[in-house]
Write an enzyme that holds these catalytic residues in place. Sequence first.
Site, PDB file in Angstrom:
ATOM      1  N   SER A 143     110.357 -36.341  48.713  1.00 32.10           N
ATOM      2  CA  SER A 143     109.596 -35.646  50.020  1.00 32.10           C
ATOM      3  C   SER A 143     108.435 -34.119  50.125  1.00 32.10           C
ATOM      4  CB  SER A 143     110.632 -36.455  51.043  1.00 32.10           C
ATOM      5  OG  SER A 143     109.704 -34.899  52.870  1.00 32.10           O
ATOM      6  N   CYS A 181     105.284 -34.597  61.655  1.00 37.92           N
ATOM      7  CA  CYS A 181     106.576 -34.503  61.250  1.00 37.92           C
ATOM      8  C   CYS A 181     106.274 -33.000  61.397  1.00 37.92           C
ATOM      9  CB  CYS A 181     107.291 -34.885  60.446  1.00 37.92           C
ATOM     10  SG  CYS A 181     108.699 -36.765  60.133  1.00 37.92           S
ATOM     11  N   CYS A 209      99.943 -39.932  59.107  1.00 33.30           N
ATOM     12  CA  CYS A 209     100.750 -39.384  58.500  1.00 33.30           C
ATOM     13  C   CYS A 209     100.656 -39.985  56.982  1.00 33.30           C
ATOM     14  CB  CYS A 209     101.887 -40.392  58.539  1.00 33.30           C
ATOM     15  SG  CYS A 209     102.706 -40.307  60.278  1.00 33.30           S
ATOM     16  N   ASP A 210     101.874 -39.861  56.174  1.00 36.04           N
ATOM     17  CA  ASP A 210     101.738 -39.627  54.612  1.00 36.04           C
ATOM     18  C   ASP A 210     101.211 -40.289  53.827  1.00 36.04           C
ATOM     19  OD1 ASP A 210     104.288 -38.503  55.374  1.00 36.04           O
ATOM     20  OD2 ASP A 210     105.370 -38.619  53.590  1.00 36.04           O
ATOM     21  N   LYS A 211     100.755 -41.599  53.272  1.00 34.71           N
ATOM     22  CA  LYS A 211      99.645 -42.275  52.666  1.00 34.71           C
ATOM     23  C   LYS A 211      98.490 -42.835  53.198  1.00 34.71           C
ATOM     24  CE  LYS A 211     102.965 -41.528  50.039  1.00 34.71           C
ATOM     25  NZ  LYS A 211     104.047 -40.859  51.154  1.00 34.71           N
ATOM     26  N   ASP A 229     106.905 -42.854  56.574  1.00 43.04           N
ATOM     27  CA  ASP A 229     107.899 -42.863  55.447  1.00 43.04           C
ATOM     28  C   ASP A 229     108.945 -42.701  55.615  1.00 43.04           C
ATOM     29  OD1 ASP A 229     105.962 -43.234  53.907  1.00 43.04           O
ATOM     30  OD2 ASP A 229     105.834 -41.771  52.461  1.00 43.04           O
TER      31      ASP A 229
END
Length: 557
Positions: free
Chosen positions: A472, A195, A122-124, A81
């Site tokens: 975010s 992150c 990570c995100d998704k 992202d």
Amino acid sequence: MNDRRSRDMKSGLEKAPHRSLLYALGLTREEMERPLVGVVNAASEVVPGHIHLDALARAVKDGVRAAGGTPLEFPAIAVCDGIAMNHEGMRFSLPSRECIADSIEIMARAHAFDALVFIPNCDKCVPGMLMAMLRLNLPSTLISGGPMLPGRLAPETKGDLITVFEAVGRVRAGAMTEDGLEKMAERACPGCGSCAGMFTANSMNCLAETIGVALPGNGTVPAVDAARVRLAKTAGMKVMELLGRGILPRDIVTDKAAANAVAVDMALGCSTNTLLHLPAVFGEGGITVSLEIFDEISRKSPNLCKLSPAGRHYMIDLDNAGGIPAVMKELDGLGLIHKNCLTVTGKTVGENIAAARILDTEVIRPAANAHSTQGGIAVLRGSLAPDGAVVKQSAVAPEMMRREVRARVFEAEEEAMRAILDGRIKPGDGIVIRFEGPRGGPGMREMLSPTSAVTGMGLGRDVALLTDGRFSGGTNGAAIGHISPEAADGGPLALVREGDRIRIDIPARRLDLLVDTEELARRKAEPAATRKECPYPVLRRYARQVGPTAGGARYRD
């Protein structure tokens, strides 16, 4: 061992051709006769959080073999992202969640795996894999890649990706040079991992642990720590235990596990994206997690942690302070944790957290000294958001908790970003960015760049940002997203005009457009604003299939 699924594919006279293809993989007859475990590996050279996942996949496979199974690895996609942010690439991030879930289901059903180990970070990718896990309901564990370490910007100064995003605004405000920004960019993200703060990826990895489908430590053990490799080996061994005992994800993921997840979400001050992902994940298991449930639990669950971007601590600090078990143990003292929930350890939540304790009360505050008596996320409703909107209230300045702002209206993120960096946004403004929802975007872009620019230019205590898009987990300030119904579905956001007054009252959970009903009726009668048709087939299909934000933006059946 329970290998009845793969046995239907590999055993018997008529399955000799199938065995021939398995021999072509290099499998021996002995390996074929063992349970087949799919290892879903999202490794890539594109995503910093995933660049090291091959090492974890090897460890998982070692664990599976040690416990008597045969691991077979296959890939999954993942979007970074941060790299996709603030250009058309971000439109593809949320849709990737459904692609990930669908593609894993295809591979698992087509190849008759007996069990699965999921390796996202990570995100998704994390919610996409969790959705597949609940949909397939095969014995499963999840082992994430772990968080990145914070960067060393100076001997006594730490930073992360958000530090760089916010520094862009500082450069434009004249408070930092471009050369200084580039030096910061070189140091803020020191290596592999998701992150370093409590952004979306780490939020979801912590909540996977809380729900019970990942081992203790999954959310917080750093990516570079050898303990992460040991955790991966254990995950491989544990999935074989789950297979032998017949324990399925839907035995673990229950209504009570959902309540545990929401309570921890609020205590940690997780990303507002969890209000998209948790309903989608639990929905795959037939469990409804509404915005009302989030708001009800948020009013009872204190905010115990302020990790970046809300505070100065990072994921490694949370790990050193006792991690998720310590947070759950503190919440249990308030009666907010259901201890009898089963987990992939084979034990209950209560057994898992029995010996946990807070090791650093600055990182994980005791409930008696909580940052606030309410959770990190608030759900707002009102004339601007009849079906709800969300804000990370733990990251909102006190001056913005109750505020009336003047609408500055933009039809896309890029327009708003130019206005911010050109100095056209002033104290008291409310930046309205619309037609960025799941259908209207399409893709519901994440808007870290404008919120970071507002903060970097020193406006975080005086400017709000309101959108039917999303933010975010790294966002701070009065960033109110997921406004629903979205503009593309005829929501009130489509009726806002430049200069309108909008009242924000986070303690009262209100978000209201201060325009009388007659004027709104007149505006509804005007030709509706529209966006030009999206040129990308995958996004056009997504826009046709996606459901409302308030339900997790899941595909409609």
